[in-house]
Design a protein around this motif. Sequence first.
Motif, PDB file in Angstrom:
ATOM      1  N   THR A  40       0.848  -1.197   0.000  1.00  0.00           N
ATOM      2  CA  THR A  40       0.000   0.000   0.000  1.00  0.00           C
ATOM      3  C   THR A  40       0.878   1.239   0.000  1.00  0.00           C
ATOM      4  O   THR A  40       1.737   1.402   0.873  1.00  0.00           O
ATOM      5  N   ASN A  41       0.674   2.126  -0.965  1.00  0.00           N
ATOM      6  CA  ASN A  41       1.472   3.343  -1.084  1.00  0.00           C
ATOM      7  C   ASN A  41       0.895   4.462  -0.217  1.00  0.00           C
ATOM      8  O   ASN A  41      -0.209   4.348   0.326  1.00  0.00           O
ATOM      9  N   ASP A  42       1.643   5.551  -0.102  1.00  0.00           N
ATOM     10  CA  ASP A  42       1.215   6.674   0.733  1.00  0.00           C
ATOM     11  C   ASP A  42      -0.100   7.278   0.268  1.00  0.00           C
ATOM     12  O   ASP A  42      -0.875   7.808   1.068  1.00  0.00           O
ATOM     13  N   ASP A  43      -0.372   7.237  -1.032  1.00  0.00           N
ATOM     14  CA  ASP A  43      -1.610   7.811  -1.563  1.00  0.00           C
ATOM     15  C   ASP A  43      -2.730   6.769  -1.645  1.00  0.00           C
ATOM     16  O   ASP A  43      -3.742   6.982  -2.315  1.00  0.00           O
ATOM     17  N   SER A  44      -2.547   5.645  -0.940  1.00  0.00           N
ATOM     18  CA  SER A  44      -3.532   4.551  -0.855  1.00  0.00           C
ATOM     19  C   SER A  44      -3.670   3.751  -2.143  1.00  0.00           C
ATOM     20  O   SER A  44      -4.510   2.858  -2.220  1.00  0.00           O
ATOM     21  N   THR A  45      -2.883   4.061  -3.172  1.00  0.00           N
ATOM     22  CA  THR A  45      -2.825   3.166  -4.321  1.00  0.00           C
ATOM     23  C   THR A  45      -2.012   1.936  -3.911  1.00  0.00           C
ATOM     24  O   THR A  45      -1.435   1.888  -2.820  1.00  0.00           O
ATOM     25  N   LYS A  46      -1.970   0.946  -4.782  1.00  0.00           N
ATOM     26  CA  LYS A  46      -1.268  -0.288  -4.449  1.00  0.00           C
ATOM     27  C   LYS A  46      -0.190  -0.590  -5.492  1.00  0.00           C
ATOM     28  O   LYS A  46      -0.262  -0.123  -6.629  1.00  0.00           O
ATOM     29  N   THR A  47       0.805  -1.351  -5.070  1.00  0.00           N
ATOM     30  CA  THR A  47       1.827  -1.862  -5.977  1.00  0.00           C
ATOM     31  C   THR A  47       1.940  -3.365  -5.780  1.00  0.00           C
ATOM     32  O   THR A  47       2.099  -3.838  -4.652  1.00  0.00           O
ATOM     33  N   ILE A  48       1.819  -4.106  -6.882  1.00  0.00           N
ATOM     34  CA  ILE A  48       1.990  -5.556  -6.837  1.00  0.00           C
ATOM     35  C   ILE A  48       3.455  -5.865  -7.120  1.00  0.00           C
ATOM     36  O   ILE A  48       3.990  -5.474  -8.158  1.00  0.00           O
ATOM     37  N   VAL A  49       4.101  -6.530  -6.188  1.00  0.00           N
ATOM     38  CA  VAL A  49       5.525  -6.852  -6.313  1.00  0.00           C
ATOM     39  C   VAL A  49       5.676  -8.358  -6.550  1.00  0.00           C
ATOM     40  O   VAL A  49       5.230  -9.168  -5.741  1.00  0.00           O
ATOM     41  N   ILE A  50       6.311  -8.699  -7.681  1.00  0.00           N
ATOM     42  CA  ILE A  50       6.582 -10.098  -8.015  1.00  0.00           C
ATOM     43  C   ILE A  50       8.064 -10.345  -7.753  1.00  0.00           C
ATOM     44  O   ILE A  50       8.922  -9.784  -8.438  1.00  0.00           O
ATOM     45  N   SER A  51       8.365 -11.169  -6.748  1.00  0.00           N
ATOM     46  CA  SER A  51       9.765 -11.445  -6.371  1.00  0.00           C
ATOM     47  C   SER A  51      10.058 -12.923  -6.622  1.00  0.00           C
ATOM     48  O   SER A  51       9.823 -13.775  -5.758  1.00  0.00           O
ATOM     49  N   THR A  52      10.545 -13.191  -7.796  1.00  0.00           N
ATOM     50  CA  THR A  52      10.816 -14.584  -8.172  1.00  0.00           C
ATOM     51  C   THR A  52      11.947 -15.150  -7.319  1.00  0.00           C
ATOM     52  O   THR A  52      13.045 -14.572  -7.282  1.00  0.00           O
ATOM     53  N   PRO A  53      11.721 -16.259  -6.621  1.00  0.00           N
ATOM     54  CA  PRO A  53      12.810 -16.857  -5.825  1.00  0.00           C
ATOM     55  C   PRO A  53      13.923 -17.380  -6.732  1.00  0.00           C
ATOM     56  O   PRO A  53      13.686 -17.741  -7.895  1.00  0.00           O
ATOM     57  N   ASP A  54      15.128 -17.412  -6.189  1.00  0.00           N
ATOM     58  CA  ASP A  54      16.291 -17.804  -6.988  1.00  0.00           C
ATOM     59  C   ASP A  54      16.128 -19.184  -7.628  1.00  0.00           C
ATOM     60  O   ASP A  54      16.523 -19.399  -8.784  1.00  0.00           O
ATOM     61  N   TYR A  55      15.535 -20.126  -6.878  1.00  0.00           N
ATOM     62  CA  TYR A  55      15.443 -21.484  -7.404  1.00  0.00           C
ATOM     63  C   TYR A  55      14.463 -21.597  -8.576  1.00  0.00           C
ATOM     64  O   TYR A  55      14.447 -22.599  -9.287  1.00  0.00           O
TER      65      TYR A  55
END
Length: 304
Positions: A40-55
């Motif tokens: 959740t960002n400061d302006d109440s918008t959202k960011t989807i974060v895709i963090s691919t694991p190393d394996y």
Amino acid sequence: MKKAIKYFSVLILCVSLTLSSYITAFSETLPAPTWVSIVTNDDSTKTIVISTPDYMLDNIDYYEYSFDGGSTWTKLLTVGETELPVSQTTEFALRYTKSNATSEAYTATVAVSSSTAITSSGTGITLLISYDSEIPTDVTLAAYEIVDGSEYSSSASVLTSNRPFVMYSVKIMRNNREYSTDAEKTWLFPIGSLDADYAVLYHIDSDGTMTKIDATVELNALYCTTSLTGIFAVVEDKSYCKGDINGDAAVTATDARIALRVSARLETVNDTELTAGDINGDGQISASDARQILQASAKLITLE
């Protein structure tokens, strides 16, 4: 020789079917990517974060994401950490492909508030500011109920006495100064003890001009969008009063003009409007009724 070719063809077919079955099975068993976080960002918008694991880095050819629950997909070539901004509520889905096999989809509802609410603690009046509005979100409300004094005397005089009402003074403030803007503003005005089924919202100008504001009832409040600030009145308008044919909570020259047009068969009215315009009670609106309404609008007589 022919038998050998036949047997060889059958062998190739069997191998192909086996590989096809294996690929299909592999496609159906690829797990959904769960390495997704929603910030959740400061302006109440959202960011989807895709963090691919190393394996998994070497096990993914590409991602596909959807903002409509999987009806349409967009290819994402970046396999490493990726951020997708979201400014409105959406049904997010994510899947990946490896060697022509597609994984099951990760799905999530990403809820984004389109506005921030600023509420006056004394009155409960709320200003909703959308994030694409020109109104800054650090403003405050200076709002109070008008119950007496000069503001009450000058504003209440244009309201008909047989209709319960609540009046408010509303100003938008910033850095201890009134913040003026012609931008459209979304408001919630509490109805209080008034009958919500008959609640109507009016704006009262400094010269006493009343403007009816289109509003709907939500959470025992009138929800509306208007560029106006200043004095508002929530009126319980169960029926039209005598002379007030157009139902704007005041007897004016406009009502007299309507009555005159009705008497000349140039305009028609419904039963409620007929009751309001039939001053002498003869079952119709006549020129005599129009004359009395005009006199009442000039405060020369009082209609009973």
